[in-house]
Design an enzyme around this catalytic site. Structure first.
Site, PDB file in Angstrom:
ATOM      1  N   ASN A  42     -96.692  34.570  16.640  1.00 52.91           N
ATOM      2  CA  ASN A  42     -98.016  33.987  16.889  1.00 52.91           C
ATOM      3  C   ASN A  42     -98.628  34.575  18.152  1.00 52.91           C
ATOM      4  O   ASN A  42     -97.951  34.808  19.152  1.00 52.91           O
ATOM      5  CB  ASN A  42     -97.967  32.452  16.926  1.00 52.91           C
ATOM      6  CG  ASN A  42     -96.913  31.876  17.830  1.00 52.91           C
ATOM      7  OD1 ASN A  42     -95.899  32.508  18.116  1.00 52.91           O
ATOM      8  ND2 ASN A  42     -97.151  30.668  18.289  1.00 52.91           N
ATOM      9  N   GLU A  44    -101.836  33.943  20.702  1.00 55.21           N
ATOM     10  CA  GLU A  44    -102.832  32.915  21.055  1.00 55.21           C
ATOM     11  C   GLU A  44    -103.998  33.510  21.859  1.00 55.21           C
ATOM     12  O   GLU A  44    -103.986  34.677  22.236  1.00 55.21           O
ATOM     13  CB  GLU A  44    -102.135  31.792  21.815  1.00 55.21           C
ATOM     14  CG  GLU A  44    -101.057  31.152  20.954  1.00 55.21           C
ATOM     15  CD  GLU A  44    -100.434  29.919  21.567  1.00 55.21           C
ATOM     16  OE1 GLU A  44    -100.521  29.737  22.799  1.00 55.21           O
ATOM     17  OE2 GLU A  44     -99.853  29.144  20.793  1.00 55.21           O
ATOM     18  N   GLU A  55     -96.658  33.875  10.647  1.00 56.04           N
ATOM     19  CA  GLU A  55     -96.471  34.281   9.241  1.00 56.04           C
ATOM     20  C   GLU A  55     -97.693  35.019   8.708  1.00 56.04           C
ATOM     21  O   GLU A  55     -97.578  35.948   7.909  1.00 56.04           O
ATOM     22  CB  GLU A  55     -96.085  33.098   8.350  1.00 56.04           C
ATOM     23  CG  GLU A  55     -96.971  31.889   8.409  1.00 56.04           C
ATOM     24  CD  GLU A  55     -96.589  30.905   9.509  1.00 56.04           C
ATOM     25  OE1 GLU A  55     -96.492  31.322  10.672  1.00 56.04           O
ATOM     26  OE2 GLU A  55     -96.440  29.703   9.200  1.00 56.04           O
ATOM     27  N   CYS A  91    -101.744  28.638   6.781  1.00 62.11           N
ATOM     28  CA  CYS A  91    -100.787  29.652   6.333  1.00 62.11           C
ATOM     29  C   CYS A  91    -100.353  29.405   4.896  1.00 62.11           C
ATOM     30  O   CYS A  91    -100.146  30.363   4.133  1.00 62.11           O
ATOM     31  CB  CYS A  91     -99.581  29.690   7.261  1.00 62.11           C
ATOM     32  SG  CYS A  91     -99.986  30.441   8.851  1.00 62.11           S
TER      33      CYS A  91
HETATM   34  N1  THU Z   1     -97.906  28.341  14.534  1.00 66.45           N
HETATM   35  C1  THU Z   1     -97.442  29.392  13.781  1.00 66.45           C
HETATM   36  O1  THU Z   1     -97.356  30.531  14.268  1.00 66.45           O
HETATM   37  N2  THU Z   1     -97.095  29.132  12.492  1.00 66.45           N
HETATM   38  C2  THU Z   1     -97.175  27.904  11.899  1.00 66.45           C
HETATM   39  O2  THU Z   1     -97.086  27.789  10.689  1.00 66.45           O
HETATM   40  C3  THU Z   1     -97.327  26.728  12.762  1.00 66.45           C
HETATM   41  C4  THU Z   1     -98.074  26.992  14.031  1.00 66.45           C
HETATM   42  C5  THU Z   1     -98.316  28.612  15.912  1.00 66.45           C
HETATM   43  C6  THU Z   1     -99.800  28.491  16.160  1.00 66.45           C
HETATM   44  C7  THU Z   1     -99.846  28.213  17.645  1.00 66.45           C
HETATM   45  O3  THU Z   1     -99.797  29.455  18.335  1.00 66.45           O
HETATM   46  C8  THU Z   1     -98.550  27.459  17.917  1.00 66.45           C
HETATM   47  O4  THU Z   1     -97.709  27.690  16.792  1.00 66.45           O
HETATM   48  C9  THU Z   1     -98.730  25.952  18.096  1.00 66.45           C
HETATM   49  O5  THU Z   1     -99.415  25.389  17.038  1.00 66.45           O
END
Ligand code: THU
Length: 133
Positions: A42, A44, A55, A91
């Site tokens: 992820n 941000e 994902e 996702c």
């Molecule tokens: N996040 C993911 O990368 N995948 C998910 O399916 C759940 C949430 C990330 C998004 C954000 O950067 C952090 O987790 C907190 O929500």
């Protein structure tokens, strides 16, 4: 490639996440039927809605390399969660369109508590191209 190896690749990818706001790193690893792996983490942003999930990054990366839904065998999602890390709703929508319905979604955590479900089971009543007709 066995799923434990794929989980290890997702854990490695998780270390590449950029998460100064949530401090919640997530890793992903997509496996093609040919055995190729695409990882994601992820990423941000100070403008919070621009954050991108692990994902989705892995899936988009694979598509940019020419992979298409029928080529995909499985995807792993891993985070430091008490239970297997569940993909968010956005996702699930993307997974439902871009991965084969019989591919595996492998949810796991740092303790290797793992839950494997089929793509077709993760988002009942998904919005799809059929709705656009
Ligand atoms: N996040 C993911 O990368 N995948 C998910 O399916 C759940 C949430 C990330 C998004 C954000 O950067 C952090 O987790 C907190 O929500």
């Amino acid at each position: 490639m066995d799923y434990q190896k794929l989980i290890e690749k997702a854990k490695e990818a998780r270390k590449l996440s950029y998460t100064p706001y949530s401090h919640f790193p997530v890793g992903a690893a997509l496996l093609t039927k040919e055995g190729k792996v695409y990882v994601g983490a992820n990423i941000e942003n100070a403008s919070y809605p621009l954050c991108m999930c692990a994902e989705r990054n892995a899936i988009y990366q694979s598509y940019l390399d020419g992979v298409r839904k029928d080529d995909i065998a499985a995807i792993v999602i891993v985070a430091d969660t008490p239970n297997p890390c569940s993909p968010c709703g956005a996702c699930r929508q993307v997974i439902s369109e871009l991965m084969d319905e019989n591919a595996d979604v492998i949810m796991t955590n740092l303790n290797d508590d793992t839950l494997v479900v089929k793509v077709k089971d993760i988002l009942p009543f998904a919005f799809s191209e059929e709705d656009l007709k």
